[in-house]
Design an enzyme around this catalytic site. Structure first.
Site, PDB file in Angstrom:
ATOM      1  N   CYS A 136      29.411  86.101  50.744  1.00 15.04           N
ATOM      2  CA  CYS A 136      28.562  86.022  49.552  1.00 15.04           C
ATOM      3  C   CYS A 136      27.877  87.349  49.265  1.00 15.04           C
ATOM      4  O   CYS A 136      26.845  87.684  49.853  1.00 15.04           O
ATOM      5  CB  CYS A 136      27.521  84.931  49.742  1.00 15.04           C
ATOM      6  SG  CYS A 136      26.360  84.835  48.382  1.00 15.04           S
ATOM      7  N   CYS A 139      24.330  87.090  47.947  1.00 15.89           N
ATOM      8  CA  CYS A 139      23.303  86.806  48.956  1.00 15.89           C
ATOM      9  C   CYS A 139      23.028  88.032  49.822  1.00 15.89           C
ATOM     10  O   CYS A 139      21.884  88.312  50.150  1.00 15.89           O
ATOM     11  CB  CYS A 139      23.748  85.682  49.891  1.00 15.89           C
ATOM     12  SG  CYS A 139      24.600  84.340  49.107  1.00 15.89           S
ATOM     13  N   ASP A 140      24.087  88.725  50.226  1.00 15.10           N
ATOM     14  CA  ASP A 140      23.942  89.718  51.293  1.00 15.10           C
ATOM     15  C   ASP A 140      24.179  91.169  50.861  1.00 15.10           C
ATOM     16  O   ASP A 140      23.954  92.082  51.653  1.00 15.10           O
ATOM     17  CB  ASP A 140      24.921  89.383  52.436  1.00 15.10           C
ATOM     18  CG  ASP A 140      24.691  87.989  52.979  1.00 15.10           C
ATOM     19  OD1 ASP A 140      23.528  87.548  52.970  1.00 15.10           O
ATOM     20  OD2 ASP A 140      25.661  87.336  53.396  1.00 15.10           O
TER      21      ASP A 140
END
Ligand code: NDP
Length: 314
Positions: A136, A139-140
Site C-alpha cells: 500500500c 499508507c506507507d
C-alpha cells in the site's frame, strides 16, 4: 430464553458494494444491519486518488469517498457493527451470522466482503513486511523519502502505486515478470513518461534481502536469460492483484477456482436462495468502485424482491 431478533437483511462487508446496498435497503425500509469489519471500507481505504468515480469532477480520495457513502447509508438508518464476521450458517433460514460468540439472524444476506492484495509468497517477504515491504503506497509511501524503491506487477495497481511513490522516492523501479502489460494504456503511459520511473521487464523477485531489521536489496532473476542480479533498494511494493475474501463461505457458497463467488448471470443471486453477493467478491473482471457500487444496488433490489416474494407466498 431471550429470543434473537431476526433482521430483514444483514450486509457483510463495507466497501462501495456493501455501502450502496445499505443505502438502497435503508431507503427501502429494510432496516439493514451492516457488519462492516474491523478494517472497514475495503480497498478504497488504501487508494489515493479516485479520478474515475462519476460525480467527482476533480477526483476524490478513496477514504473520503467511503466516508461520504457511509454517512449517506447511515442517514437513512443503516446500523453498523465494526467487527469481523467469524462464521456463517446458511443451510437453513433464518441465516445465522456470528461475530465471535455473538450470533445474529437474518432473512436475507448480502455478501460484499471484497478482495485483498495478493503477495508473492516468499518467506523473506513475510520477514520484511512493514520493514520495507508493503502492499500500500498510500499508507506507507511517505516512509520512503529520497529512497530507491521497487514495485512488483504490470497492472493498473502497479502503475498507480509507482506514480504515487514518485512523490517521495528518489527512483521507482517497476519490476514485471512479463513482456507485456495488463495495465490500461493511460496508466502505463503515465508511468512511462514519469522520469523517476524505470522498468525492469521479464524479471521476478527471487528474494528480499536485508539486515534482519529492514530490507535493503532484492535478488532479481531475468526469466529469459536466467541471470540473477542483486539490486539495492530501500523498499518493495507488491502490486500483483487480489484474492477474494471468501474463506468463511468455503463449502457453503459456490465459488470459481480462484475463490470468487458465483452469481446467476445478470443478477446477484448465489446458489443459496436469500443470499446475494455484490462487488469484488463476485467480480474477477471489472473490479472498479463504480461497478461494485452498481452491483450493491442490484443486490439490495434482489434482496427486497426476494423478501416480498417470500411474504406473498408465505
Ligand atoms: P491485474 O490482475 O490487472 O495485474 C496483476 C499484475 O501482477 C499482472 O501484471 C501480473 O503479471 C502480475 N502478477 C500476478 N501474480 C504475480 C506474481 N506472483 N509475481 C509477479 N507478478 C505477478 O491486477 P491489478 O491489481 O493491477 O488490477 C486489478 C483491477 O483493478 C484491474 O481491472 C485494474 O484496471 C483495476 N485498477 C484500476 C485502477 C484505476 O483505474 N485507478 C487502479 C488500480 C487497479 P502478468 O501480466 O504476467 O500476468
Amino acid at each position: 430464553m431471550a429470543e434473537t431478533k431476526v433482521e430483514s437483511l444483514i450486509i457483510v462487508g463495507s466497501g462501495p458494494a456493501g455501502l450502496t446496498a445499505a443505502l438502497y435497503s435503508a431507503r427501502a425500509r429494510m432496516n439493514p444491519l451492516m457488519i462492516e469489519g474491523e478494517e472497514a471500507g475495503g480497498q478504497l481505504m488504501i487508494t489515493s486518488d479516485v479520478e474515475n468515480y462519476p460525480g467527482f469532477e476533480h477526483g476524490v480520495t478513496g477514504p473520503d469517498l467511503i466516508a461520504t457513502m457511509r454517512k449517506q447509508a447511515e442517514r437513512f438508518g443503516t446500523r453498523f457493527i465494526t467487527r469481523n464476521v467469524t462464521k456463517v450458517e446458511l443451510q437453513s433460514r433464518p441465516f445465522k451470522v456470528y461475530v465471535g460468540q455473538q450470533m445474529y439472524e437474518a432473512q436475507t444476506i448480502i455478501v460484499s466482503t471484497g478482495a485483498s492484495a495478493k503477495w508473492i509468497g516468499l518467506p523473506s517477504e513475510k520477514q520484511y513486511m512493514n520493514r520495507g515491504v508493503s502492499a500500500c503506497a498510500t499508507c506507507d509511501g511517505a516512509f520512503f523519502k529520497d529512497v530507491e524503491v521497487g514495485v512488483v506487477g504490470g497492472g493498473d495497481t502497479a502503475m498507480e502505486e509507482a506514480n504515487f511513490l514518485t512523490r517521495y522516492a528518489s527512483k521507482v523501479f517497476i519490476i514485471h515478470r512479463s513482456k507485456s502489460f495488463k495495465a490500461s494504456k493511460i496508466m502505463l503511459e503515465r508511468s512511462q513518461k514519469n522520469p523517476k520511473i524505470e522498468f525492469i521487464m521479464n524479471t521476478v523477485v527471487e528474494e528480499i534481502m536485508g539486515d534482519g531489521k529492514s530490507m535493503n536489496a532484492l535478488k532479481l532473476k531475468n526469466t529469459n536469460s536466467g541471470e540473477v542480479i542483486e539490486k539495492k533498494l530501500g523498499g518493495l511494493f507488491v502490486a500483483i492483484g487480489h484474492q477474494p475474501n471468501t474463506k468463511i463461505f468455503n463449502g457453503v457458497l459456490d465459488m470459481n477456482e480462484a475463490g470468487y463467488l458465483k452469481t446467476k448471470p445478470g443478477t446477484t443471486i448465489t446458489n443459496i436462495p436469500g443470499v446475494f453477493a455484490a462487488g469484488d467478491v463476485q467480480d474477477p473482471y471489472y473490479r472498479q468502485a463504480i461497478t461494485a457500487a452498481g452491483s450493491g444496488c442490484m443486490a439490495s433490489l434482489d434482496a427486497e424482491r426476494w423478501l416480498e416474494a417470500q411474504e406473498q407466498h408465505g
